[in-house]
Design an enzyme around this catalytic site. Sequence first.
Site, short mmCIF file in Angstrom:
data_model
loop_
_atom_site.label_atom_id
_atom_site.label_comp_id
_atom_site.label_asym_id
_atom_site.label_seq_id
_atom_site.Cartn_x
_atom_site.Cartn_y
_atom_site.Cartn_z
N TYR A 67 0.82 -1.22 0.00
CA TYR A 67 0.00 0.00 0.00
C TYR A 67 0.85 1.26 0.00
O TYR A 67 0.54 2.24 0.66
CB TYR A 67 -0.99 0.00 1.17
CG TYR A 67 -1.88 -1.21 1.23
CD1 TYR A 67 -2.16 -1.94 0.08
CD2 TYR A 67 -2.46 -1.64 2.42
CE1 TYR A 67 -2.98 -3.06 0.13
CE2 TYR A 67 -3.29 -2.75 2.47
CZ TYR A 67 -3.53 -3.46 1.32
OH TYR A 67 -4.35 -4.57 1.37
N HIS A 68 1.93 1.20 -0.76
CA HIS A 68 2.80 2.36 -0.95
C HIS A 68 2.80 2.68 -2.44
O HIS A 68 3.44 1.97 -3.22
CB HIS A 68 4.22 2.03 -0.49
CG HIS A 68 4.32 1.49 0.91
ND1 HIS A 68 5.30 0.62 1.32
CD2 HIS A 68 3.55 1.72 2.00
CE1 HIS A 68 5.14 0.34 2.62
NE2 HIS A 68 4.07 0.99 3.05
N HIS A 69 2.07 3.72 -2.83
CA HIS A 69 1.97 4.02 -4.27
C HIS A 69 3.09 4.95 -4.68
O HIS A 69 3.18 6.05 -4.16
CB HIS A 69 0.66 4.74 -4.61
CG HIS A 69 -0.51 4.24 -3.86
ND1 HIS A 69 -1.49 5.05 -3.35
CD2 HIS A 69 -0.87 2.99 -3.51
CE1 HIS A 69 -2.39 4.34 -2.74
NE2 HIS A 69 -2.03 3.09 -2.80
#
Lengths: 558, 130
Positions: free
Chosen positions: A491-493
Amino acid sequence: MSGAESVGDGRSSGAGSDAGDGADSGDDVDRTPVPDADVCIVGAGPAGALVADRLADDHEVVVLDAGPRFDPRDRLARQERAIRPFYDRPDVWGVGGARDAHENAGDWFYPLNHARVKGVGGSTLHWQGMVMRLHEDDFNSGTVRGVGPDWPIDYADLRPYYAEAERELGVAGASDNPYAPPREEPHPMPAFEPSYSDSLFAEACEALGIDMHSVPNARNSEPYDERSPCVGYGTCQPVCPSGAKYDATVHVERAEEKGATVIDRASVQSLDHDDEDRVTAAAYATPDGAEHRQGAEAFVVAAGGVETPRLLLLSASDRYPEGLANGSGHVGEFFMDHLFAGAGGTLDEPTRQNHVGFYTSACDQFYDEADETQAPFKLEFFNYAGPSPIEMALSGDDWGDPLLERLRDGYGNHVAMGGLVEQLPDAESRVTLADDRTDDHGNPVPQIEWTVGDRALDTIERANEIQVEILEELGADVEWVAGPDATGPAYHHMGTTRMSADPDAGVVDADCRTHDLENCWIASSSVFPTSGAMNPTLTIAALALRVADDVDVRLSEA
Amino acid sequence: MTAVARTVYPEAASGIESFVDGFLDGRLDGSAHAEGIRAAVAEVESAARSWYDAPVAELPAAERDDLLRELGADTAEENPHGTTAERVRYYVVNDLLLALYASPTGGELVGIENPQGYAGGAESYTRGPP
Ligand SMILES: Cc1cc2nc3c(=O)[nH]c(=O)nc-3n(C[C@H](O)[C@H](O)[C@H](O)COP(=O)(O)OP(=O)(O)OC[C@H]3O[C@@H](n4cnc5c(N)ncnc54)[C@H](O)[C@@H]3O)c2cc1C
Ligand code: SF4
């Protein structure tokens, strides 16, 4: 505590924040533009909030956020949502529905609405709060590892900003990590003590010659910044009721005290520009159906790694038919995340898991082995392996003594390790505008095509080998391995408006200012040219502080 | 609620009455959730009276258990807006289980004195088993 549903009418699928998610909908709130603003910031997550706080003393600052302002008194009810089986993760902070619709295309599914929160505080409302600096080599991947581009800045350029970011967020850490990049001063707070299960892992790691060390947490190990120390609620991800875990409401409030205006439920639809390559206004929609235009001298887009490129693409005009700031054609390309690698099992003794929701030990020993074929990766020793008794209790068909027996059987002796692996930037991995689906305002939704290359997948296997070796040394029955087939995003864009000194190769320059528009900056992990394998938010924060300084200088010059 | 608690709580849980009273004191706070609890409890009560001719509190343990199962609260998934079974599961059974197992009283029975949802401090995770 008034119950999980007191913050809204159940699940958010259907209408997004407009479902009256219990957020302070504030119908009497003035959402009209601020006259004579110097700086307009899009997004009130940590990036936008830090820029706002830093500039608010000397400039008229406006922050527009698409999501609501959440009432801090609702946090226990949100915590209950995190625990109760009726609610999905995105329901905790009202993510979902038409506002947050998106499409997936390509081989890899990306669960976008598990990976973000919209509202004042942004995704840090949900985050876990692990905050590491990138390693020096991460800034020079092309030169040192032979793959990917170098960043146009070095660790040394960011180093003072990292220290400031650690003070701003409030980081508990220690200097016992021999693999961490050089630092000039201790962390603002002492590290959290290692967990009991860390002590079990330590013996196994010692036998194998594997180093364990503390891990920096954006979480108070003692009172800090007028916020409580951690009190052990154990639900850090997705909600910390005590405020011990940093979230960006801290800087939003501080910016407001200094005079900044923060407008919630103000979804920016597009950015306007003039004929001289300057952004002139942010066009935003408010819940009453009105559309406003916020003018400013400088604009900072801080809408997260997916909405930032989307907003630029939505702002296409005759002058910029491919989207704003997209002269390079790279807006939306190079979408990256960190890949999860993990393994776990059980011991024949108690392991004391799930007291807290964060981890206290890690291993960065293998990180800088990275080269063309092996990605940087880090290992984590979990304090929350296996099921939490309360979640098991709420979803069975039993009660009374049989339930207690099931809980005793299920809880108590799990151990697990996690890890994050870098993925390389690939132009085919990207965010575009969907052709045939629109959001609650009629704008094309983001479409994610996420692809992951062999270097990352092979490295997940390498991480798994070490994890299994440690678990076996510990005497564990290894029951699961999250390898290349079972991996998922952290969940690290990152990567979708990459930074490059060359206007043809990137969207922003080394100062995070767009190549095409002189008064528009981007504060986000979307500027990362490569991702490293460290959680991104400390780097986002450091870059945001640096952006604020650059905006300040240029406004003063003007 | 106390009568249902005697069914859904394990034998080993002591002081059920005061535990449930303490929990309800905080929970019946005039909110919509409190209304939901009252309505679901009333449905359990009325089922007891029509199927067993007695209030829940007067039913023997085995019949209380049967009653909850006949209502479907054992297999139902909790849902605050759902069928009777789903609402009884949400507001009665799971509210009680949440109260117990998110507290040290219930946590200790399982072996975790600082369970999720309880602010039991940031030291217990460092300690070994007692
Ligand atoms: C479950 C989870 C765990 C995580 N754990 C960690 C961790 O341990 N360590 C770590 O470093 N990172 C972690 N992260 C990632 C971290 O939360 C993000 O890196 C960080 O929040 C990004 O900050 P940001 O300000 O760039 O974007 P965000 O925090 O996403 O904020 C963007 C804001 O922009 C607003 N916005 C979007 N579009 C518009 C628009 N058109 N108009 C107006 N406003 C708009 C949104 O409403 C949102 O509030 C985690 C994330 C998740 C979901
Ligand atoms: S364990 Fe600490 S940081 Fe996590 S939710 Fe609880 S109080 Fe907050």
